[in-house]
Design an enzyme around this catalytic site. Structure first.
Site, PDB file in Angstrom:
ATOM      1  N   ASP A  34       0.823  -1.214   0.000  1.00 17.60           N
ATOM      2  CA  ASP A  34       0.000   0.000   0.000  1.00 17.60           C
ATOM      3  C   ASP A  34       0.855   1.261   0.000  1.00 17.60           C
ATOM      4  OD1 ASP A  34      -2.004  -1.736   0.160  1.00 17.60           O
ATOM      5  OD2 ASP A  34      -2.723  -1.154   2.161  1.00 17.60           O
ATOM      6  N   GLU A  36       3.658   1.848  -1.296  1.00 19.92           N
ATOM      7  CA  GLU A  36       4.238   2.205  -2.589  1.00 19.92           C
ATOM      8  C   GLU A  36       3.157   2.777  -3.510  1.00 19.92           C
ATOM      9  OE1 GLU A  36       7.082   2.725  -5.507  1.00 19.92           O
ATOM     10  OE2 GLU A  36       7.004   2.735  -3.320  1.00 19.92           O
ATOM     11  N   TYR A  37       1.966   2.191  -3.411  1.00 23.85           N
ATOM     12  CA  TYR A  37       0.838   2.745  -4.161  1.00 23.85           C
ATOM     13  C   TYR A  37       0.619   4.204  -3.735  1.00 23.85           C
ATOM     14  CZ  TYR A  37      -3.858   3.464  -5.942  1.00 23.85           C
ATOM     15  OH  TYR A  37      -4.950   3.976  -6.598  1.00 23.85           O
ATOM     16  N   ASP A  38       0.644   4.416  -2.425  1.00 22.39           N
ATOM     17  CA  ASP A  38       0.451   5.772  -1.914  1.00 22.39           C
ATOM     18  C   ASP A  38       1.503   6.727  -2.461  1.00 22.39           C
ATOM     19  OD1 ASP A  38      -1.622   4.837  -0.462  1.00 22.39           O
ATOM     20  OD2 ASP A  38      -0.543   4.770   1.450  1.00 22.39           O
ATOM     21  N   SER A  83     -36.734  -5.044 -14.551  1.00 24.20           N
ATOM     22  CA  SER A  83     -36.499  -5.836 -13.346  1.00 24.20           C
ATOM     23  C   SER A  83     -36.659  -7.305 -13.709  1.00 24.20           C
ATOM     24  CB  SER A  83     -37.432  -5.403 -12.231  1.00 24.20           C
ATOM     25  OG  SER A  83     -38.733  -5.725 -12.607  1.00 24.20           O
ATOM     26  N   LEU A  84     -36.628  -8.146 -12.709  1.00 19.04           N
ATOM     27  CA  LEU A  84     -36.672  -9.581 -12.952  1.00 19.04           C
ATOM     28  C   LEU A  84     -37.915 -10.180 -12.318  1.00 19.04           C
ATOM     29  CD1 LEU A  84     -32.998 -10.492 -11.985  1.00 19.04           C
ATOM     30  CD2 LEU A  84     -33.967 -10.568 -14.283  1.00 19.04           C
ATOM     31  N   GLU A 125     -25.654 -16.429 -11.416  1.00 22.30           N
ATOM     32  CA  GLU A 125     -24.976 -15.340 -10.697  1.00 22.30           C
ATOM     33  C   GLU A 125     -25.607 -15.147  -9.328  1.00 22.30           C
ATOM     34  OE1 GLU A 125     -25.380 -11.891 -13.234  1.00 22.30           O
ATOM     35  OE2 GLU A 125     -24.870 -13.058 -15.020  1.00 22.30           O
ATOM     36  N   LYS A 127     -27.444 -12.956  -6.590  1.00 27.71           N
ATOM     37  CA  LYS A 127     -28.278 -11.753  -6.690  1.00 27.71           C
ATOM     38  C   LYS A 127     -27.861 -10.812  -5.570  1.00 27.71           C
ATOM     39  CE  LYS A 127     -33.026 -10.189  -7.312  1.00 27.71           C
ATOM     40  NZ  LYS A 127     -32.960  -9.040  -6.428  1.00 27.71           N
ATOM     41  N   ASP A 129     -27.592  -7.813  -3.115  1.00 26.35           N
ATOM     42  CA  ASP A 129     -28.669  -7.015  -2.535  1.00 26.35           C
ATOM     43  C   ASP A 129     -28.177  -5.598  -2.280  1.00 26.35           C
ATOM     44  OD1 ASP A 129     -31.136  -6.439  -1.649  1.00 26.35           O
ATOM     45  OD2 ASP A 129     -30.971  -7.510   0.248  1.00 26.35           O
ATOM     46  N   ARG A 148     -31.588   3.430 -11.119  1.00 25.41           N
ATOM     47  CA  ARG A 148     -32.599   2.824 -11.971  1.00 25.41           C
ATOM     48  C   ARG A 148     -33.849   3.707 -12.053  1.00 25.41           C
ATOM     49  NH1 ARG A 148     -36.853  -0.741 -10.927  1.00 25.41           N
ATOM     50  NH2 ARG A 148     -37.375  -1.982 -12.750  1.00 25.41           N
ATOM     51  N   TYR A 235     -20.381  -4.104  -8.479  1.00 21.51           N
ATOM     52  CA  TYR A 235     -20.208  -5.360  -9.210  1.00 21.51           C
ATOM     53  C   TYR A 235     -20.999  -5.277 -10.512  1.00 21.51           C
ATOM     54  CZ  TYR A 235     -18.124  -7.425  -5.080  1.00 21.51           C
ATOM     55  OH  TYR A 235     -17.284  -7.708  -4.040  1.00 21.51           O
ATOM     56  N   LYS A 302     -29.617 -16.711 -15.817  1.00 21.69           N
ATOM     57  CA  LYS A 302     -29.810 -16.103 -17.134  1.00 21.69           C
ATOM     58  C   LYS A 302     -29.510 -17.116 -18.238  1.00 21.69           C
ATOM     59  CE  LYS A 302     -28.257 -11.705 -15.208  1.00 21.69           C
ATOM     60  NZ  LYS A 302     -27.177 -10.736 -15.055  1.00 21.69           N
ATOM     61  N   LYS A 326     -35.074 -16.696  -5.560  1.00 22.28           N
ATOM     62  CA  LYS A 326     -34.833 -16.018  -4.279  1.00 22.28           C
ATOM     63  C   LYS A 326     -34.624 -16.968  -3.104  1.00 22.28           C
ATOM     64  CE  LYS A 326     -36.099 -11.886  -3.762  1.00 22.28           C
ATOM     65  NZ  LYS A 326     -36.800 -10.736  -4.199  1.00 22.28           N
ATOM     66  N   CYS A 420     -29.186   0.434  37.723  1.00 24.78           N
ATOM     67  CA  CYS A 420     -28.443  -0.592  36.977  1.00 24.78           C
ATOM     68  C   CYS A 420     -29.038  -1.966  37.274  1.00 24.78           C
ATOM     69  CB  CYS A 420     -26.972  -0.550  37.379  1.00 24.78           C
ATOM     70  SG  CYS A 420     -26.036  -1.952  36.734  1.00 24.78           S
ATOM     71  N   CYS A 423     -26.179  -3.916  39.448  1.00 24.60           N
ATOM     72  CA  CYS A 423     -25.729  -3.517  40.790  1.00 24.60           C
ATOM     73  C   CYS A 423     -26.674  -2.538  41.484  1.00 24.60           C
ATOM     74  CB  CYS A 423     -24.329  -2.921  40.732  1.00 24.60           C
ATOM     75  SG  CYS A 423     -24.297  -1.265  40.022  1.00 24.60           S
ATOM     76  N   CYS A 438     -24.335   3.035  33.787  1.00 26.77           N
ATOM     77  CA  CYS A 438     -24.442   2.717  35.203  1.00 26.77           C
ATOM     78  C   CYS A 438     -23.385   3.548  35.925  1.00 26.77           C
ATOM     79  CB  CYS A 438     -24.163   1.228  35.394  1.00 26.77           C
ATOM     80  SG  CYS A 438     -23.678   0.816  37.069  1.00 26.77           S
ATOM     81  N   CYS A 444     -19.886  -2.144  40.352  1.00 22.10           N
ATOM     82  CA  CYS A 444     -20.860  -2.940  39.606  1.00 22.10           C
ATOM     83  C   CYS A 444     -20.201  -4.220  39.083  1.00 22.10           C
ATOM     84  CB  CYS A 444     -21.395  -2.108  38.443  1.00 22.10           C
ATOM     85  SG  CYS A 444     -22.460  -3.030  37.329  1.00 22.10           S
TER      86      CYS A 444
HETATM   87  S1  IVH Z   1     -29.891  -8.674 -14.148  1.00 23.81           S
HETATM   88  C1  IVH Z   1     -33.008  -7.447 -17.175  1.00 23.81           C
HETATM   89  N1  IVH Z   1     -28.164  -9.711 -12.452  1.00 23.81           N
HETATM   90  O1  IVH Z   1     -31.928  -7.513  -8.967  1.00 23.81           O
HETATM   91  C2  IVH Z   1     -32.144  -7.984 -16.124  1.00 23.81           C
HETATM   92  N2  IVH Z   1     -29.804  -8.219 -11.599  1.00 23.81           N
HETATM   93  O2  IVH Z   1     -35.162  -7.217  -9.941  1.00 23.81           O
HETATM   94  C3  IVH Z   1     -31.810  -6.997 -15.120  1.00 23.81           C
HETATM   95  N3  IVH Z   1     -29.599  -7.773  -9.199  1.00 23.81           N
HETATM   96  O3  IVH Z   1     -32.789  -4.374 -10.121  1.00 23.81           O
HETATM   97  C4  IVH Z   1     -31.113  -7.432 -13.907  1.00 23.81           C
HETATM   98  N4  IVH Z   1     -27.842  -9.036  -8.847  1.00 23.81           N
HETATM   99  O4  IVH Z   1     -30.575  -4.563  -8.985  1.00 23.81           O
HETATM  100  C5  IVH Z   1     -29.221  -8.896 -12.590  1.00 23.81           C
HETATM  101  N5  IVH Z   1     -26.545 -10.656 -11.089  1.00 23.81           N
HETATM  102  C6  IVH Z   1     -27.599  -9.847 -11.236  1.00 23.81           C
HETATM  103  C7  IVH Z   1     -28.160  -9.139 -10.156  1.00 23.81           C
HETATM  104  C8  IVH Z   1     -29.277  -8.326 -10.374  1.00 23.81           C
HETATM  105  C9  IVH Z   1     -28.718  -8.209  -8.303  1.00 23.81           C
HETATM  106  C10 IVH Z   1     -30.725  -6.852  -8.877  1.00 23.81           C
HETATM  107  C11 IVH Z   1     -30.816  -5.673  -9.790  1.00 23.81           C
HETATM  108  C12 IVH Z   1     -32.229  -5.620 -10.278  1.00 23.81           C
HETATM  109  C13 IVH Z   1     -32.911  -6.640  -9.412  1.00 23.81           C
HETATM  110  C14 IVH Z   1     -33.872  -7.452 -10.229  1.00 23.81           C
END
Ligand code: IVH
Length: 684
Positions: A34, A36-38, A83-84, A125, A127, A129, A148, A235, A302, A326, A420, A423, A438, A444
């Site tokens: 680190d 050296e990076y600094d 969304s999914l 993959e 998911k 959060d 989004r 990510y 996917k 899920k 407390c 005690c 306390c 105590c």
């Molecule tokens: S793909 C059309 N891949 O999950 C496909 N989503 O309701 C779009 N999420 O809003 C999403 N990990 O924020 C995808 N590996 C992943 C994900 C991911 C988390 C979230 C994303 C999205 C929600 C899906």
């Protein structure tokens, strides 16, 4: 220095820093220490400050520093952020797979025989959060980051996203695309979330319900300096626009491609055929869910081939080629049965909620933390309330909110206890503090135990083998109350303890005896004065030289010490005004606790002040920690890695890469014998 030369050096430094960012943030395999990076970073910053016209927005130095924005601008997504759909069981996923295979029909079947029906290859993959964001790069430079929103329009959060260290400001690689839109998730890792909440609780601020809220709250700031302090990570999980790169036929391939360009992708992504592969992936990730560094709420499956994705298309707002699969929820509803208060070393009361047992993500939860009394007041949580609790892995379950509309009649706000629970002493809560305490001090038993555990700990008096279990028993049996009592313990006191034996008792007594010979900084730290950690104890000991001088010092004298402000000074002065504390200290000295005179050792002069030392390999005559302590007492800083600025490297047995670093930077290397010489020449 010629301007051209500077421009060339700046380019070179930026390229190097980008390369090292990639090694660190994407490959998780840094090449440089680190320090050296600094050094590279500071050199670049220095040149840029002298030649401001050479600064570019994509320079690695430009992550933070922007001003707060007045309001969020809206951004229209070129391609909507969908969304999914969700599935929650193996059966539901099998249905998803069947529907997809039916739709693909002959397209999928090509090349398969009748006995083994054609299977879909899936990209599997985790998911994550967190919060979905979109990043747009033009000619390799980050131009815009957006939330989004409703999927069609989101908010421009470029100022905050730039501060996330693993978001590339400029893409790396031979050929960068003219245009690239990458989407992915911003998350706050569990460890960072815990730390953030602890800090908030200590300040009496509101804590975040879960890492996702903390991430969202961080990105919703107008001032990028706040986001910059939050431990956020990005990510990548999809590429929706790409112009100017080799076409990739699959989701999996696309992710590998963006990884090459500098984006972090999850290390858990796998590709395989059919539902069985997917089920195994789901089970494997679920089993390891708690040990992953970030929170996930399921997996995303996917269809891997992009031509199949195209064929399957979308239905309303979600793709037919992907689904979220899920995990059971991490939140659950239960009832609050009671609130108990735990008492810490300094008397701080931590409310702990007793709950009607409820299963959260497969684990039965019957306790949750409420952090401090402020949190109780803020939520107005009452006994009998229905509440939402949140639990994730090793994170202590916490109460997130109260379902006020389900409140039974006749409840009353929870009072701060007047006494407390351990005690019976008065509880005190200064006006401007979130934390109630306390007032019993070392009277105590709860505080006694915590104070004793601290007193004997390795970095304090270092009484080997005297673990928490023994302290608990010794206090419960009223064999000891204060640290001074430790030094009167006899073998016949110890033998009745559970799981104690002759040999163990002898060892413990010997360890207690050995600990009598200590140092002033250790002793001061061991006393457990609020706000006095190891570093402060060392500074105070050095400044005053003797315990008597410290005990006699008033607030203003204490504030002369490096890094001691009014709060610390008050805490120390108050501690030494308590007759009880003075009595314990007198007894400790009477019973043989002693330390060498700092004055006699010339310690206060700090002959090594301003020098940075590095220890590597193992030493024969002392541990690395002991060597570190001695060097620090002489005023040296002891660092973990070698840089140009290192004054000296001490190489013990089996010294590793630091030795090579020392050679690279031309730093002096000495062996243990030479270290001992240095130490003894300064009276250590
Ligand atoms: S793909 C059309 N891949 O999950 C496909 N989503 O309701 C779009 N999420 O809003 C999403 N990990 O924020 C995808 N590996 C992943 C994900 C991911 C988390 C979230 C994303 C999205 C929600 C899906």
């Amino acid at each position: 220095m010629q301007r051209d030369d500077v421009a060339r050096e700046i380019d070179q430094l930026r390229a190097e820093l980008r390369h090292h960012n990639y090694r660190y943030y994407v490959l998780d395999d840094p090449e440089l220490p680190d320090s050296e990076y600094d050094r590279l970073f500071h050199r670049l910053r220095d040149l840029e400050s002298r030649f401001p016209d050479l600064v570019t927005a994509d320079s690695p130095t430009r992550r933070v520093g922007g001003e707060a924005i007045p309001a969020f601008a809206t951004v229209k997504h070129e391609i909507p952020m969908l969304s999914l759909d969700n599935v929650f069981s193996a059966e539901e996923f099998t249905d998803f797979d069947r529907r997809a295979r039916d739709r693909l029909g002959d397209l999928l079947g090509q090349g398969a025989d009748l006995l083994s029906p054609p299977q879909i290859t899936y990209c599997c993959e985790p998911k994550l959060d967190g919060l979905a964001i979109s990043l747009v790069y033009e000619d390799g430079v980050l131009m815009r980051a957006a939330t989004r929103g409703d999927g069609v329009t989101g908010e421009d959060i470029t100022h905050n996203v730039r501060t996330i260290k693993n978001v590339p400001l400029r893409l790396q690689g031979e050929t960068v695309p003219r245009l690239l839109e990458v989407r992915g998730e911003v998350v706050m890792p569990k460890a960072g979330f815990l730390r953030l909440n602890e800090q908030a609780a200590a300040r009496g601020d509101k804590t975040f319900a879960n890492p996702r809220n903390a991430a969202a709250g961080s990105l919703r700031q107008l001032d990028p300096r706040i986001a910059a302090q939050r431990p956020l990570e990005f990510y990548a999980y999809s590429v929706v626009r790409c112009d100017g790169l080799k076409p990739e036929p699959s989701q999996y391939g696309l992710l590998q491609q963006v990884r090459q360009l500098s984006f972090r992708i999850s290390g858990e992504i796998r590709r395989g055929e059919g539902t069985e592969f997917v089920q195994a992936f789901y089970r494997d990730i679920q089993a390891r869910r708690d040990s992953l560094p970030y929170e996930i709420d399921g997996v995303v499956i996917k269809v891997d081939a992009l031509r199949f994705q195209q064929e399957l298309g979308f239905v309303s707002r979600a793709p037919r080629w992907a689904t979220a699969y899920k995990f059971p929820a991490q939140e659950a509803i239960t009832k609050l049965l009671a609130v108990h208060f735990q008492v810490g070393r300094t008397g701080a009361l931590t409310p702990v909620a007793r709950l009607e047992p409820v299963s959260v993500g497969g684990v039965t939860v019957s306790n949750a933390t409420l952090h401090n009394f402020d949190e109780i007041e803020r939520m107005d949580v009452r006994i009998g309330d229905s509440i939402v609790i949140y639990r994730a892995g090793d994170v202590i379950p916490k109460i997130v909110r109260v379902l006020a509309d389900r409140r039974p009649a006749g409840t009353t706000p929870l009072p701060l206890p007047a006494h407390c629970p351990v005690c019976g002493s008065d509880i005190e809560r200064p006006e401007d503090e979130a934390i109630a305490r306390c007032s019993g001090g070392l009277f105590c038993p709860a505080q006694q135990k915590e104070a004793l555990k601290h007193f004997v700990s390795r970095r304090a008096m270092d009484v080997e083998g005297l673990g928490d279990k023994w302290i608990e028993q010794l206090v419960d049996l009223a064999l000891i109350k204060t640290s001074a009592d430790l030094f009167c313990l006899k073998k016949e006191d110890l033998l009745p303890l559970e799981r104690m034996g002759e040999k163990l008792a002898d060892n413990l007594l010997r360890a207690i005896d050995r600990s009598r010979a200590t140092t002033l900084p250790r002793f001061l730290y061991a006393l457990g004065i609020r706000e006095v950690g190891e570093a402060t104890a060392l500074n105070i000991a050095r400044h005053f030289g003797t315990l008597d001088a410290i005990m006699a010092a008033d607030e203003s004298a204490l504030m002369q010490v490096v890094d001691v402000g009014p709060v610390v000074a008050e805490s120390i002065a108050t501690f030494f005004r308590q007759p009880h504390n003075l009595e314990v200290i007198a007894k400790l000295r009477e019973r043989g606790v002693h330390w060498p005179d700092l004055e006699a050792q010339g310690l206060r002069e700090q002959p090594l002040a301003g020098q940075t030392w590095v220890l590597t390999g193992s030493l024969g005559t002392m541990s690395r920690d002991q060597a570190k302590e001695k060097l620090q007492q002489l005023g040296a800083k002891v660092a973990g890695s070698v840089s140009k600025k290192t004054h000296c490297v001490v190489a013990g047995e089996a010294a590793g890469s630091k030795l090579a670093d020392a050679e690279k930077f031309g730093v002096t290397v000495i062996d243990e014998a030479a270290l001992l010489n240095v130490l003894s020449s300064h009276g250590m």
